[in-house]
Design a protein around this motif. Structure first.
Motif, mmCIF file in Angstrom:
data_model
loop_
_atom_site.group_PDB
_atom_site.id
_atom_site.type_symbol
_atom_site.label_atom_id
_atom_site.label_comp_id
_atom_site.label_asym_id
_atom_site.label_seq_id
_atom_site.Cartn_x
_atom_site.Cartn_y
_atom_site.Cartn_z
ATOM 1 N N PRO A 30 0.841 -1.195 0.000
ATOM 2 C CA PRO A 30 0.000 0.000 0.000
ATOM 3 C C PRO A 30 0.881 1.251 0.000
ATOM 4 C CG PRO A 30 0.021 -1.017 2.158
ATOM 5 C CD PRO A 30 0.789 -1.923 1.266
ATOM 6 N N ALA A 32 1.308 5.069 1.011
ATOM 7 C CA ALA A 32 0.810 6.021 1.993
ATOM 8 C C ALA A 32 1.440 7.373 1.703
ATOM 9 C CB ALA A 32 1.151 5.551 3.400
ATOM 10 N N LEU A 47 16.070 3.092 12.582
ATOM 11 C CA LEU A 47 15.537 1.739 12.676
ATOM 12 C C LEU A 47 16.662 0.752 12.439
ATOM 13 C CD1 LEU A 47 12.227 2.179 10.695
ATOM 14 C CD2 LEU A 47 12.674 2.533 13.115
ATOM 15 N N ASP B 218 -1.547 11.611 10.219
ATOM 16 C CA ASP B 218 -0.118 11.893 10.142
ATOM 17 C C ASP B 218 0.670 11.147 11.208
ATOM 18 O OD1 ASP B 218 -0.617 13.560 8.047
ATOM 19 O OD2 ASP B 218 -0.684 15.398 9.261
ATOM 20 N N ALA B 220 0.335 8.081 11.723
ATOM 21 C CA ALA B 220 0.592 6.761 11.124
ATOM 22 C C ALA B 220 0.269 5.632 12.089
ATOM 23 C CB ALA B 220 2.048 6.653 10.658
ATOM 24 N N PHE B 223 0.079 2.120 10.092
ATOM 25 C CA PHE B 223 1.105 1.827 9.099
ATOM 26 C C PHE B 223 1.951 0.625 9.513
ATOM 27 C CE2 PHE B 223 1.690 6.101 6.748
ATOM 28 C CZ PHE B 223 0.334 6.125 6.491
ATOM 29 N N ASP B 226 4.236 -3.867 5.390
ATOM 30 C CA ASP B 226 4.907 -3.336 4.214
ATOM 31 C C ASP B 226 4.147 -2.109 3.711
ATOM 32 O OD1 ASP B 226 6.651 -5.437 4.398
ATOM 33 O OD2 ASP B 226 5.442 -6.727 3.092
ATOM 34 N N VAL B 227 4.865 -1.053 3.508
ATOM 35 C CA VAL B 227 4.205 0.174 3.054
ATOM 36 C C VAL B 227 5.222 1.017 2.279
ATOM 37 C CG1 VAL B 227 4.751 1.424 5.165
ATOM 38 C CG2 VAL B 227 2.753 2.082 3.824
ATOM 39 N N ASP B 228 4.685 1.700 1.290
ATOM 40 C CA ASP B 228 5.517 2.663 0.554
ATOM 41 C C ASP B 228 5.162 4.055 1.044
ATOM 42 O OD1 ASP B 228 6.683 0.676 -0.829
ATOM 43 O OD2 ASP B 228 5.516 0.937 -2.660
ATOM 44 N N ILE B 229 6.090 4.686 1.731
ATOM 45 C CA ILE B 229 5.853 6.044 2.246
ATOM 46 C C ILE B 229 6.222 7.032 1.141
ATOM 47 C CG2 ILE B 229 6.630 7.718 3.934
ATOM 48 C CD1 ILE B 229 6.954 5.357 5.837
ATOM 49 N N ILE B 240 9.231 0.410 2.971
ATOM 50 C CA ILE B 240 9.696 -0.045 4.279
ATOM 51 C C ILE B 240 8.702 -1.036 4.866
ATOM 52 C CG2 ILE B 240 8.559 1.836 5.514
ATOM 53 C CD1 ILE B 240 11.012 1.900 7.365
ATOM 54 N N THR B 241 9.244 -1.949 5.635
ATOM 55 C CA THR B 241 8.383 -2.869 6.395
ATOM 56 C C THR B 241 8.373 -2.370 7.819
ATOM 57 O OG1 THR B 241 9.020 -4.687 4.975
ATOM 58 C CG2 THR B 241 7.993 -5.246 7.064
ATOM 59 N N LEU B 242 7.255 -1.844 8.192
ATOM 60 C CA LEU B 242 7.165 -1.192 9.500
ATOM 61 C C LEU B 242 6.725 -2.204 10.549
ATOM 62 C CD1 LEU B 242 5.479 2.183 8.690
ATOM 63 C CD2 LEU B 242 7.799 1.805 9.462
ATOM 64 N N THR B 243 7.447 -2.182 11.604
ATOM 65 C CA THR B 243 7.008 -2.950 12.757
ATOM 66 C C THR B 243 6.460 -1.975 13.788
ATOM 67 O OG1 THR B 243 9.119 -2.795 13.858
ATOM 68 C CG2 THR B 243 8.822 -4.627 12.320
ATOM 69 N N GLU B 244 5.926 -2.536 14.804
ATOM 70 C CA GLU B 244 5.390 -1.661 15.847
ATOM 71 C C GLU B 244 6.499 -0.839 16.490
ATOM 72 O OE1 GLU B 244 3.302 -4.155 18.485
ATOM 73 O OE2 GLU B 244 1.599 -4.472 17.135
ATOM 74 N N ASP B 246 9.197 0.231 14.914
ATOM 75 C CA ASP B 246 9.506 1.333 14.002
ATOM 76 C C ASP B 246 8.460 2.424 14.140
ATOM 77 O OD1 ASP B 246 11.570 -0.195 13.135
ATOM 78 O OD2 ASP B 246 10.464 -1.020 11.428
ATOM 79 N N LEU B 247 7.225 1.968 14.211
ATOM 80 C CA LEU B 247 6.151 2.939 14.276
ATOM 81 C C LEU B 247 6.229 3.756 15.561
ATOM 82 C CD1 LEU B 247 4.046 3.383 12.173
ATOM 83 C CD2 LEU B 247 2.466 1.995 13.476
ATOM 84 N N TYR B 250 8.792 6.410 15.143
ATOM 85 C CA TYR B 250 8.294 7.541 14.349
ATOM 86 C C TYR B 250 7.324 8.377 15.160
ATOM 87 C CZ TYR B 250 5.170 10.022 11.246
ATOM 88 O OH TYR B 250 4.401 10.984 10.669
#
Lengths: 639, 305
Positions: A30, A32, A47, B218, B220, B223, B226-229, B240-244, B246-247, B250
């Motif tokens: 997806p 964003a 990270l 904003d 996120a 998120f 897997d997500v394309d920022i 990027i593959t975001l984990t909790e 990583d989130l 951010y």
């Protein structure tokens, strides 16, 4: 070789299709759109770095999921490391299997349970057959892949008893397997499984057979068997004296005390005889098996009558005797009798014949030499055969038998005797060929050839009519009814029903190759319609040519001939049992030793049973993967 | 769907009246005293060099033997300027733009109701000032103007210093200046992007107020995975593959950024109001005026509005 018990479970592998589709759908990341790109730029460098395989995480994850699916489906298919098995289950249902175990269930119930476990463990590709050995050997279920059918056939098994031969059932089981494998017997895939307590005759031979897998059931228990009961007349001089012989066998490790009760009753066919009932109780202690376990008891008895003897063992402590079926037995004692033989001969009596007659127990011989030109008259015959049956002082019967050696009464004389109702107990030995009772016939040879050969096959020695050239002597059908008693009646009937013309050709061919020397006819003289049939024996023997046969069998033949003539229970019994002179008791109980034989070194385990069920292992692997993934996820190794 | 619904109109009136009743909220301001131009005598003070000699009260001087000057005072007409951030970050999300327009409407209504002159401007990509609104009866016109206002959707970033420079170049009379923005500039630091602009405005005599518009998206929250920022304004894209974890990293940065905005306003005594795009209309109207969301409960007029 891996086989699968439930191969249809692999249909579940179709779940891989939606699984892959889900992953392909999920592979589209997806997008964003954000306004905080600066913050993301600041955050991402801090990270943790990704490893190479983690960048292909979705692919690794897909492979892991597919692997888990494959393992689960494989577990559902229940793989096992073996080839398809062909199993014949021989289930022992003989009397010894009715013994109760300590838990209250019988050995047979335990055997059924074990059999059901085996069947439930059978794979999809395995085939099973069930043979039960009880009263007789029965095939409960033929080779089948259907587990339910086999289980149903096991459920039907209920009757226990009998003493059919387990070794024959095992042989049948092997034949059943070989019938399906083209005659081969591969021990890795073919099994004859015997579920038994091992208490049957020839157990040592069967259980040591490498091709038989024995699953023992039951526990060793003590048992007492009335092993043998027989009664015999002692001597020919005092035939009224008899002995009852009883042997008891204890198969327990402890001595057993009890009472031996022996009773007898008169079964004489003579109506005038008074019934003679009596019994005797003897307290006994049978030694333990270590000490031989055998107790014999001899009971003297004086009775000239035929007796039915019943013996029974009653233990003081019933728990020491697990099986009650083998505690009793019945035997018969024939009535006491002797023979008075008048040997009528035109010349010097034949030594062989005379010696053979003397060898018959209780025989008293009187020779009557006919002078040349002397003719037998009715009065002489009456004198010779005045008392067909007489009684001695002790009450012992004496039968009077007239043996005509190389001579015969004339036809008119015999007719006259029949008219005067003179009962004739005669043995015509080596009669002259111009006898009025028979004619020369070529077909007679055919008529008796086959039964004679049957007798040979059965191990019965024969004596009988000698052939002169290609001719034989045959009774005249109008005057006598003939019964070749030496041979089976059924064989004769078949010969009589078949087409005579064809028989003649066949027997004639055989007659050229088989040298027949002897033949004997049992004759029923049926001249007088109202008179009782007189039984005679016609024996035409050329003693000079067949002495090698007579030397061994001639006395027994004569005994046999006498039995035919006088018709006592003893003689009837001997006629049924062959030439045995000893009274054979009833079929002894064969399963009395309830001690389990020495266990096999390795208890047989059905292939697949020894492996931890594969589905269990595979489920454990899947659980392990999930636990590992959870752990690594917690440790942030997989993200 | 129209941004300005009858429901908004009702909430506008209610929230403005509520805010004015409870001190004005972000609209509150002291009346500008005009010491030299008034007619009402408010007091005396010592003469200082440059004072008009005509305002020396000679009678008092005679009594005190000092030079005293009469001080006259009068209330000047309040002037307010509402600057709306129309950068790409504010406009590409419809809900954010809608919330911004509604907040502008509330502020404009409040300002005009308070009797001030309002000048509305947008400052990205170009600085524009629209004609002055002098009476609250003009609110309807302003709302229609807001609804039909065309905003460029070209990717751009906020350069607040440039916008302030352009505004000051118009040589407007100092007054209250309301800035309605999401406060995301070119860099990852609010202070770096906005401090200079606010300082210049304050030096120029403007009383600045910041209405901070935030969008929960904003932060996120969703998120994960897997997500394309993709930040079009910065031409920044990251797969990027975001984990909790990583989130969370951010979000800590994001929260710190919001805190830095509020901290700056506190230090510089700039009235600050934060409105969220996902707020219900009533809450948005009140928070845009710097009032707590539960203020309406204490307004006895609520049921009559």
């Amino acid at each position: 070789m891996i086989t699968f018990i439930h191969p249809f479970a692999f249909i579940w592998l179709l779940l891989a299709i939606p699984l892959v589709l889900f992953y392909l759908w999920r592979a589209h990341r997806p997008q964003a759109q954000v306004v905080t790109g600066a913050l993301w730029q600041k955050a991402i460098p801090i990270l943790h770095p990704r490893r190479a395989w983690q960048k292909q995480r979705w692919f690794v994850s897909l492979m892991t999921q597919l692997g888990i699916l494959l393992i689960l489906v494989t577990a559902m298919a229940e793989p096992c490391w073996r080839r398809p098995q062909r199993v014949v289950l021989v289930l022992d249902a003989t009397s010894s299997m009715s013994v109760q175990n300590a838990g209250g269930t019988s050995r047979f119930d335990e055997a059924k349970t074990r059999a059901q476990q085996l069947v439930e463990n059978m794979g999809y590709v395995d085939s099973f057959a069930v043979i039960a050995v009880g009263e007789k050997i029965t095939i409960q279920s033929r080779m089948s892949h259907d587990r339910k059918q086999v289980l149903a056939s096991l459920e039907k098994l209920s009757a226990i008893g009998g003493n059919a031969a387990v070794d024959e059932a095992v042989s049948m089981a092997k034949s059943l397997i070989k019938a399906g494998t083209g005659g081969t017997f591969d021990q890795e895939t073919n099994h004859v499984i015997l579920i038994s307590d091992g208490c049957f005759p020839l157990a040592n031979k069967v259980l040591k057979d490498d091709t038989v897998r024995w699953i023992p059931v039951g526990d060793s228990v003590g048992n007492v068997q009335l092993e043998r009961l027989c009664a015999e007349r002692q001597t020919s001089e005092n035939p009224e004296n008899a002995e009852i012989f009883v042997s008891l066998r204890n198969y327990a490790s402890q001595p057993v005390q009890g009472t031996l009760r022996v009773s007898w009753k008169n079964t004489s066919i003579a109506k005038s005889a008074e019934p003679q009932n009596d019994s005797k109780e003897i307290p006994v202690q049978i030694p333990a098996l270590m000490d031989g376990g055998l107790l014999t008891q001899t009971i003297p008895l004086i009775s000239p009558e035929a007796l039915e003897i019943y013996a029974e063992f009653l233990p003081d402590k019933p728990e020491q005797d697990a099986l009650a079926n083998d505690n009793s037995s019945t035997a018969f004692l024939h009535e006491a009798f002797t023979y008075r033989v008048t040997l009528v001969t035109p010349q010097e009596s034949d030594i062989l014949l005379e010696n053979a007659l003397r060898m018959i127990p209780g025989t008293e011989i009187e020779s009557k030499i006919l002078k040349k030109g002397f003719r037998l008259t009715t009065e002489m015959l009456k004198e010779l055969n005045m008392e067909p049956i007489s009684f001695q002082k002790s009450g012992v019967k004496r039968f009077h038998v007239v043996v005509f050696d190389r001579t015969l009464p004339s036809k008119e004389l015999l007719e006259e005797m029949a008219n005067e109702k003179i009962q004739l107990n005669c043995l015509f030995f080596s009669p002259p060929t111009d006898s009025p009772f028979w004619t020369r016939s070529k077909t007679a040879r055919d008529y008796v050839l086959m039964p004679w050969m049957d007798g040979l096959r059965c191990g019965i020695s024969t004596a009988g009519v000698g052939f002169t050239g290609s001719y034989a002597l045959t009774p005249i059908a109008d005057t006598v009814s003939s019964t070749p008693w030496l041979f089976s009646q059924s064989a004769l009937e078949i010969n009589q029903n078949q087409n005579t013309a064809e028989e003649n050709e066949n027997f004639a061919k055989q007659a050229q190759t088989v040298e027949m020397t002897e033949l004997t006819w049992g004759l029923n003289l049926s001249q007088g319609k109202e008179s009782k049939d007189s039984r005679c024996v016609l024996s035409a023997c050329d003693l000079t040519q067949s002495d090698w046969v007579l030397a061994d069998d001639f006395p027994r033949f004569l005994q046999y001939a006498f039995d035919w003539i006088i018709q006592t229970p003893a003689s009837e019994h001997r006629l049924k049992k062959g030439m045995e002179t000893i009274w054979v008791p009833q079929d002894s109980f064969t399963d009395s030793n309830l001690n389990i034989p020495e266990l096999p070194e390795k208890i047989f385990i059905f292939p697949g049973e020894d492996i931890i069920p594969m589905w269990t292992v595979l489920i454990l692997i899947v659980c392990g993967i999930f636990v590992a993934e959870w752990y690594f996820y917690q440790r942030r190794w997989i993200e | 769907m129209s941004i300005f619904t009858p429901e908004l109109e009702r909430h506008l009136t209610f929230s403005v009246q509520t805010a004015l009743r409870f001190g004005g909220g972000i609209l509150a301001s002291e009346s500008a005293k005009l010491p030299a131009g008034g007619t009402e005598l408010t007091g005396l003070r010592d003469y200082s060099t440059g004072d008009n000699p005509q305002r020396i009260d000679w009678g008092i001087c005679a009594r005190h033997d000092e030079l005293w000057v009469r001080v006259y005072e009068g209330t000047a007409q309040r002037r307010a300027y509402l600057l709306l951030d129309t950068s790409y970050g504010m406009c590409f999300q419809p809900e954010k733009l809608m919330a911004a327009k509604r907040a502008a409407a509330v502020l404009a209504t409040g300002i005009l109701t308070a009797g001030a002159l309002l000048e509305f401007g947008t400052f990205m990509p170009n600085f524009n000032l629209f004609p002055v609104l002098a009476h609250k009866q003009k609110c309807g016109n302003f709302l229609r103007f807001l609804e039909k206002m065309e905003i460029s959707t070209e990717p751009n970033l906020v350069n607040f210093e440039y916008a302030v420079h352009a505004f000051l170049a118009r040589k407007r009379q100092p007054g209250e200046l309301y800035v309605l923005s999401d406060c995301f500039g070119e860099s990852d630091s609010f202070r770096k992007d906005f401090e200079t602009g606010f300082r210049r405005l304050q030096r120029a005599g403007f009383s600045c107020r910041l209405i901070h518009l935030i969008n929960p998206d904003d932060r996120a929250e969703n998120f994960v995975g897997d997500v394309d920022i993709f930040d079009q304004a910065r031409n920044y894209q990251q797969s990027i593959t975001l984990t909790e974890r990583d989130l969370a990293a951010y979000q800590r940065l994001y929260d710190a950024y919001l805190e830095s905005v509020q901290e700056f306003c506190r230090k510089e005594t700039i009235p600050y109001a934060r409105i969220s795009t996902d707020s219900p209309l009533s809450t948005l109207c009140l928070t845009a005026l710097g009032m707590p969301a539960d203020t309406a409960k204490s307004n006895p007029w609520a049921e009559f509005i």
